[in-house]
Scaffold this motif. Sequence first.
Motif, PDB file in Angstrom:
ATOM      1  N   GLY A 215       2.240  -1.171   4.957  1.00  0.00           N
ATOM      2  CA  GLY A 215       1.809  -1.006   3.096  1.00  0.00           C
ATOM      3  C   GLY A 215       1.772   0.615   3.095  1.00  0.00           C
TER       4      GLY A 215
ATOM      5  N   THR B 189      -3.715  -4.262  -7.538  1.00  0.00           N
ATOM      6  CA  THR B 189      -4.792  -3.685  -8.782  1.00  0.00           C
ATOM      7  C   THR B 189      -4.806  -4.337  -9.953  1.00  0.00           C
TER       8      THR B 189
ATOM      9  N   ILE C 216       1.566 -13.025  -5.368  1.00  0.00           N
ATOM     10  CA  ILE C 216       2.174 -13.826  -4.456  1.00  0.00           C
ATOM     11  C   ILE C 216       1.704 -13.677  -2.943  1.00  0.00           C
ATOM     12  N   HIS C 217       0.739 -12.651  -2.912  1.00  0.00           N
ATOM     13  CA  HIS C 217       0.398 -12.447  -1.304  1.00  0.00           C
ATOM     14  C   HIS C 217      -0.440 -13.402  -0.908  1.00  0.00           C
ATOM     15  N   GLU C 218       0.085 -13.659   0.460  1.00  0.00           N
ATOM     16  CA  GLU C 218      -0.808 -14.986   0.762  1.00  0.00           C
ATOM     17  C   GLU C 218      -1.289 -14.890   2.251  1.00  0.00           C
TER      18      GLU C 218
ATOM     19  N   SER D  55      -8.441 -14.599  -3.575  1.00  0.00           N
ATOM     20  CA  SER D  55      -7.929 -13.287  -3.010  1.00  0.00           C
ATOM     21  C   SER D  55      -6.952 -12.768  -4.082  1.00  0.00           C
TER      22      SER D  55
HETATM   23 CO1  HCB Z   1       2.969  -6.167  -1.395  1.00  0.00          CO
HETATM   24  N1  HCB Z   1       1.750  -4.784  -1.938  1.00  0.00           N
HETATM   25  N2  HCB Z   1       4.062  -6.063  -2.986  1.00  0.00           N
HETATM   26  N3  HCB Z   1       4.053  -7.270  -0.647  1.00  0.00           N
HETATM   27  N4  HCB Z   1       2.079  -5.763   0.289  1.00  0.00           N
HETATM   28  C1  HCB Z   1       0.619  -4.107  -1.164  1.00  0.00           C
HETATM   29  C2  HCB Z   1      -0.636  -4.884  -1.341  1.00  0.00           C
HETATM   30  C3  HCB Z   1       0.569  -2.681  -1.398  1.00  0.00           C
HETATM   31  C4  HCB Z   1      -0.987  -2.034  -1.085  1.00  0.00           C
HETATM   32  C5  HCB Z   1       1.578  -1.981  -0.754  1.00  0.00           C
HETATM   33  C6  HCB Z   1       1.367  -0.260  -1.186  1.00  0.00           C
HETATM   34  O1  HCB Z   1       1.635   0.031  -2.106  1.00  0.00           O
HETATM   35  N5  HCB Z   1       0.996   0.378  -0.225  1.00  0.00           N
HETATM   36  C7  HCB Z   1       0.813  -2.808  -2.927  1.00  0.00           C
HETATM   37  C8  HCB Z   1      -0.173  -3.084  -4.118  1.00  0.00           C
HETATM   38  C9  HCB Z   1      -0.556  -1.607  -4.955  1.00  0.00           C
HETATM   39  C10 HCB Z   1      -1.667  -1.879  -5.637  1.00  0.00           C
HETATM   40  O2  HCB Z   1      -1.571  -2.751  -6.627  1.00  0.00           O
HETATM   41  N6  HCB Z   1      -2.883  -1.344  -5.287  1.00  0.00           N
HETATM   42  C11 HCB Z   1       2.132  -3.858  -3.057  1.00  0.00           C
HETATM   43  C12 HCB Z   1       2.829  -3.987  -4.012  1.00  0.00           C
HETATM   44  C13 HCB Z   1       3.063  -3.001  -5.140  1.00  0.00           C
HETATM   45  C14 HCB Z   1       3.803  -5.004  -4.082  1.00  0.00           C
HETATM   46  C15 HCB Z   1       4.735  -5.482  -5.200  1.00  0.00           C
HETATM   47  C16 HCB Z   1       4.432  -5.123  -6.567  1.00  0.00           C
HETATM   48  C17 HCB Z   1       6.304  -4.762  -4.674  1.00  0.00           C
HETATM   49  C18 HCB Z   1       7.401  -4.700  -5.751  1.00  0.00           C
HETATM   50  O3  HCB Z   1       7.595  -5.987  -6.096  1.00  0.00           O
HETATM   51  N7  HCB Z   1       7.691  -3.623  -6.348  1.00  0.00           N
HETATM   52  C19 HCB Z   1       5.263  -6.858  -4.890  1.00  0.00           C
HETATM   53  C20 HCB Z   1       4.254  -7.785  -5.846  1.00  0.00           C
HETATM   54  C21 HCB Z   1       4.424  -9.203  -5.662  1.00  0.00           C
HETATM   55  C22 HCB Z   1       3.320 -10.092  -6.693  1.00  0.00           C
HETATM   56  O4  HCB Z   1       2.275 -10.452  -5.873  1.00  0.00           O
HETATM   57  N8  HCB Z   1       3.521 -10.261  -7.787  1.00  0.00           N
HETATM   58  C23 HCB Z   1       4.751  -7.057  -3.653  1.00  0.00           C
HETATM   59  C24 HCB Z   1       5.176  -7.952  -2.659  1.00  0.00           C
HETATM   60  C25 HCB Z   1       4.973  -8.166  -1.372  1.00  0.00           C
HETATM   61  C26 HCB Z   1       5.746  -9.178  -0.424  1.00  0.00           C
HETATM   62  C27 HCB Z   1       6.267 -10.425  -1.068  1.00  0.00           C
HETATM   63  C28 HCB Z   1       6.845  -8.400  -0.011  1.00  0.00           C
HETATM   64  C29 HCB Z   1       4.688  -9.235   0.819  1.00  0.00           C
HETATM   65  C30 HCB Z   1       3.700 -10.267   0.605  1.00  0.00           C
HETATM   66  C31 HCB Z   1       4.356 -11.772   1.435  1.00  0.00           C
HETATM   67  C32 HCB Z   1       3.333 -12.855   1.572  1.00  0.00           C
HETATM   68  O5  HCB Z   1       2.101 -12.707   1.589  1.00  0.00           O
HETATM   69  N9  HCB Z   1       3.887 -14.045   1.653  1.00  0.00           N
HETATM   70  C33 HCB Z   1       3.789  -7.936   0.663  1.00  0.00           C
HETATM   71  C34 HCB Z   1       3.078  -7.412   1.663  1.00  0.00           C
HETATM   72  C35 HCB Z   1       3.423  -7.937   3.008  1.00  0.00           C
HETATM   73  C36 HCB Z   1       2.199  -6.130   1.428  1.00  0.00           C
HETATM   74  C37 HCB Z   1       1.446  -5.540   2.499  1.00  0.00           C
HETATM   75  C38 HCB Z   1       2.287  -4.813   3.050  1.00  0.00           C
HETATM   76  C39 HCB Z   1       0.509  -6.275   3.329  1.00  0.00           C
HETATM   77  C40 HCB Z   1      -0.444  -7.411   2.604  1.00  0.00           C
HETATM   78  C41 HCB Z   1      -1.051  -8.282   3.824  1.00  0.00           C
HETATM   79  O6  HCB Z   1      -0.475  -9.447   4.248  1.00  0.00           O
HETATM   80  N10 HCB Z   1      -1.922  -7.609   4.446  1.00  0.00           N
HETATM   81  C42 HCB Z   1       0.490  -4.739   1.487  1.00  0.00           C
HETATM   82  C43 HCB Z   1      -0.147  -3.388   2.098  1.00  0.00           C
HETATM   83  C44 HCB Z   1      -1.855  -3.542   2.662  1.00  0.00           C
HETATM   84  O7  HCB Z   1      -2.431  -4.441   2.034  1.00  0.00           O
HETATM   85  N11 HCB Z   1      -1.961  -2.780   3.296  1.00  0.00           N
HETATM   86  C45 HCB Z   1       1.360  -4.462   0.377  1.00  0.00           C
HETATM   87  C46 HCB Z   1      -2.698  -8.417   5.689  1.00  0.00           C
HETATM   88  C47 HCB Z   1      -3.655  -9.198   5.519  1.00  0.00           C
HETATM   89  C48 HCB Z   1      -4.534  -9.813   6.801  1.00  0.00           C
HETATM   90  O8  HCB Z   1      -4.772  -8.515   4.712  1.00  0.00           O
HETATM   91  O9  HCB Z   1      -5.902  -7.619   2.850  1.00  0.00           O
HETATM   92  O10 HCB Z   1      -4.200  -9.273   2.526  1.00  0.00           O
HETATM   93  P1  HCB Z   1      -5.326  -8.705   3.337  1.00  0.00           P
HETATM   94  O11 HCB Z   1      -6.205  -9.939   3.793  1.00  0.00           O
HETATM   95  C49 HCB Z   1      -7.894  -9.741   4.157  1.00  0.00           C
HETATM   96  C50 HCB Z   1      -8.845  -9.134   3.580  1.00  0.00           C
HETATM   97  O12 HCB Z   1      -8.310  -8.531   2.291  1.00  0.00           O
HETATM   98  C51 HCB Z   1      -9.815 -10.495   3.239  1.00  0.00           C
HETATM   99  O13 HCB Z   1      -9.548 -11.087   4.265  1.00  0.00           O
HETATM  100  C52 HCB Z   1      -8.150 -11.017   4.775  1.00  0.00           C
HETATM  101  C53 HCB Z   1      -7.919 -11.282   6.246  1.00  0.00           C
HETATM  102  O14 HCB Z   1      -8.516 -10.246   6.876  1.00  0.00           O
HETATM  103  N12 HCB Z   1      -9.381 -11.186   2.238  1.00  0.00           N
HETATM  104  C54 HCB Z   1     -10.564 -12.303   1.641  1.00  0.00           C
HETATM  105  C55 HCB Z   1      -8.280 -11.318   1.331  1.00  0.00           C
HETATM  106  N13 HCB Z   1      -8.388 -12.409   0.495  1.00  0.00           N
HETATM  107  C56 HCB Z   1      -9.696 -12.897   0.472  1.00  0.00           C
HETATM  108  C57 HCB Z   1     -10.452 -13.543  -0.176  1.00  0.00           C
HETATM  109  C58 HCB Z   1     -11.800 -13.757  -0.005  1.00  0.00           C
HETATM  110  O15 HCB Z   1     -12.633 -14.787  -0.680  1.00  0.00           O
HETATM  111  C59 HCB Z   1     -12.547 -13.049   1.082  1.00  0.00           C
HETATM  112  C60 HCB Z   1     -11.828 -12.135   1.647  1.00  0.00           C
END
Ligand code: HCB
Length: 225
Positions: free
Chosen positions: A51, A154, A104-106, A150
């Motif tokens: 990320g 933003t 679509i983050h899952e 989830s």
């Molecule tokens: Co995505 N993405 N992404 N992404 N992505 C993030 C989230 C960014 C932060 C990366 C960055 O810029 N630093 C960023 C969001 C910026 C923002 O809005 N603040 C971002 C972006 C910009 C995008 C796209 C817009 C990129 C583009 O197309 N230009 C696009 C959006 C697509 C869409 O959703 N419409 C996109 C796409 C993708 C994929 C598809 C490539 C992929 C997702 C694949 C999938 O899930 N099948 C992806 C990924 C992997 C990420 C990062 C790298 C990791 C997310 C993740 O899995 N984290 C992420 C960077 C980051 O978050 N550090 C990046 C690991 C899990 C374990 O953590 O936080 O999801 P978590 O969940 C925790 C916690 O929050 C809590 O417990 C979980 C487990 O410990 N929790 C809950 C979560 N949900 C809960 C619900 C509850 O009730 C209670 C607790």
Amino acid sequence: MPDDNFSAMRQSIIDGAPDTASGLAQQAVSAGVAPIDAINNGYVLGMHDVGEQFARGQMYLPDMMASAEAMRAAMAVLDPEMKKLGTERPMAGVVVLGTTKGDIHEIGKILVGTLLTAHGFRVHDLGVDVAGEKFAAKALELHADIVGVSALLTTTMRNQKGVVEAIEKAGLRSSVKIMVGGAPVTRRWAEEIGADGYAKDAMSAVELARQLMEQKTPAAVVESV
Ligand code: HCB
């Protein structure tokens, strides 16, 4: 497990290498490492690095997708191990889980669902890109105790408010607790939208879900960290 192995897990996510990620997960299971330790001390750290690199423009979307694929490969090994823990527990509550509309983050949501299941909750996962009305309809159908929402963007965070509103509109607000999470979500945001609690990670979500089950009256927002 030696720190080297956790580092290798972390690196397998950065490299977007599913076979390595899954192989290391299998080794960890054979060595008796708790799956949640492998996730938190290895794979999730890799996701955070990915990320950060993406945010700095050092990584592109296909790389991030490859990393997500590697994370899924590791979880395919670790998930069943974690779920086994829950099979002999009394049912702790019914949870409807999903990622908000437009998102679509899952991975994080799946992890939350797995740990809730492992701790005795019956979880129904609606998947990703889920509208508020769908959360409400499923909560009604299953007599859910908790709805978990989830959001990783933003831009889609605000749709968590839509879920709260849909639950209210369906007349379920007094019977259903709502917990929110996802990287950009905060306790303050949870309060602002009228959710019952915020959890920063999957283990905290389990603790929060337990606390919400104990609550008799809807009160202040609970935070589990
Ligand atoms: Co995505 N993405 N992404 N992404 N992505 C993030 C989230 C960014 C932060 C990366 C960055 O810029 N630093 C960023 C969001 C910026 C923002 O809005 N603040 C971002 C972006 C910009 C995008 C796209 C817009 C990129 C583009 O197309 N230009 C696009 C959006 C697509 C869409 O959703 N419409 C996109 C796409 C993708 C994929 C598809 C490539 C992929 C997702 C694949 C999938 O899930 N099948 C992806 C990924 C992997 C990420 C990062 C790298 C990791 C997310 C993740 O899995 N984290 C992420 C960077 C980051 O978050 N550090 C990046 C690991 C899990 C374990 O953590 O936080 O999801 P978590 O969940 C925790 C916690 O929050 C809590 O417990 C979980 C487990 O410990 N929790 C809950 C979560 N949900 C809960 C619900 C509850 O009730 C209670 C607790």
